[in-house]
Design an enzyme around this catalytic site. Structure first.
Site, short mmCIF file in Angstrom:
data_model
loop_
_atom_site.label_atom_id
_atom_site.label_comp_id
_atom_site.label_asym_id
_atom_site.label_seq_id
_atom_site.Cartn_x
_atom_site.Cartn_y
_atom_site.Cartn_z
N ASP A 106 0.87 -1.18 0.00
CA ASP A 106 0.00 0.00 0.00
C ASP A 106 0.90 1.23 0.00
O ASP A 106 1.79 1.35 -0.83
CB ASP A 106 -0.96 -0.08 1.20
CG ASP A 106 -1.95 1.07 1.28
OD1 ASP A 106 -2.94 1.04 0.51
OD2 ASP A 106 -1.74 1.98 2.08
N HIS A 304 -7.14 -6.28 -1.24
CA HIS A 304 -6.06 -5.31 -1.03
C HIS A 304 -5.06 -5.73 0.04
O HIS A 304 -3.88 -5.42 -0.06
CB HIS A 304 -6.67 -3.96 -0.65
CG HIS A 304 -5.65 -2.88 -0.45
ND1 HIS A 304 -4.88 -2.39 -1.48
CD2 HIS A 304 -5.27 -2.19 0.67
CE1 HIS A 304 -4.08 -1.44 -1.02
NE2 HIS A 304 -4.29 -1.31 0.28
#
Length: 327
Positions: A106, A304
């Protein structure tokens, strides 16, 4: 040979430009520096630390400045990307090493990529999880994000306004984190065609679109307690200040516009992750932007939070990639 356990981890505070950086290390061997994203801490790498230690590496996961037990400078501008790069360099030095492989997820992927770009003398290889590498340059970020979403507001713009996201999150940190994690996890994210949780209705909140009453399989009560406890203690401003420095980063890195990363690199994404699908063009550009790319994987049906959703696969890929670097 006994397998490493949480008891084998060592917590340390080392001096860095942030003030002090908290890190957790496990194992001996070549240094692998693990950098988390938003809204996480070193703990997001809890499944990777023992696997890398078993494979013969010195695995070190940091709390990025503003998070967890690391220092939290007061100035918003203290969270610009080049400051985070220097924190990473300071950690390598404090550990008595001259170089490291850096792996990020991320925002950590952006931090890792920039670390490799501007300090190739320290970071000999780079692994990027979930967020593809895009070279510095292009239009001013705040202007790009402001133009997204039409009648709705993109979450990055929402996060960039000081105090606004804090007012939503901090009254119920635990509940907000649970919803945010669920919104981007493969097994709990909204169905295709449902309102996108990356956007906010005018006058609304991100929480309005979080899945209700559903918890990702990777997120147990104890794990959520760890994350909630860290952010309840630290608040969210330090973490959110990363979003509030994107225009400063754009100016700071202007001299690197369009620059590729030449070191050996890895990309690992999830097929259901918006970070991967929105930036498909960036992945296609890897022959130019990551000429040292030695491995690229897209995990089918993964969201994610890739190293937490699919730890065994991520560990296998990381270890194989690291072994290839030193072969």
């Amino acid at each position: 040979m006994p397998q490493p356990t949480p008891a084998d981890r060592t917590h340390r505070l080392v001096t860095s430009p942030a003030g002090r950086t908290h890190l957790v290390e496990q194992g001996e061997g070549p240094l692998v520096l693990l950098v988390h994203g938003f809204p996480e801490t070193w703990y997001s790498w809890r499944r990777q630390l023992p696997a890398l230690a078993t494979a013969g590496y010195r695995a070190v996961a940091v709390d990025v400045r503003g998070y967890g037990r690391s220092s939290k400078p007061a100035a918003e501008s203290a969270y610009r990307m080049l400051d985070l790069v220097e924190d990473n360099v300071a950690v390598v030095d404090a550990l008595g090493e001259s170089s490291a492989v850096i792996v990020g997820h991320d925002w950590g992927a952006n931090i890792a990529a920039t670390s490799a770009l501007v300090r190739p003398d320290v970071f000999r290889a780079v692994g990027l999880l979930s967020v593809p590498y895009t070279p510095p340059g292009g239009p001013k970020p705040s202007e790009v994000f402001a133009g997204m979403g039409g009648e709705e507001e993109f979450y990055v713009s929402y996060f960039q306004e000081p105090g606004r996201a804090e007012a939503e999150i901090e009254p119920d940190v635990r509940g907000w984190l649970a919803g945010f994690y669920a919104a981007l996890s493969a097994d709990t994210m909204p169905e295709p065609g449902a309102p996108d949780p990356h956007f906010v209705t005018r006058g609304g909140t991100l929480h309005d679109r979080f899945p209700q009453g559903r918890r990702p399989t990777w997120l147990g009560e104890d794990e959520l307690d760890v994350y909630a406890g860290e952010f309840e203690r630290s608040g969210l401003t330090g973490a959110l200040n990363r979003y509030r420095n994107m225009d400063r980063d754009w100016a700071d890195l202007a001299g690197h516009q369009g620059a590729p990363i030449h070191q050996p690199s890895l990309f690992l994404g999830g097929s259901l992750d918006a970070s991967t699908t929105w930036l498909a063009d960036a992945i296609e550009a890897y022959p130019t932007t990551l000429p040292g790319l030695t491995a690229s994987h897209l995990l089918d049906g993964c969201g994610h939070w890739i190293q937490q959703e699919r730890p065994e696969e991520v560990n296998r890929i990381l270890v194989e990639w690291l072994a290839g670097l030193d072969a």
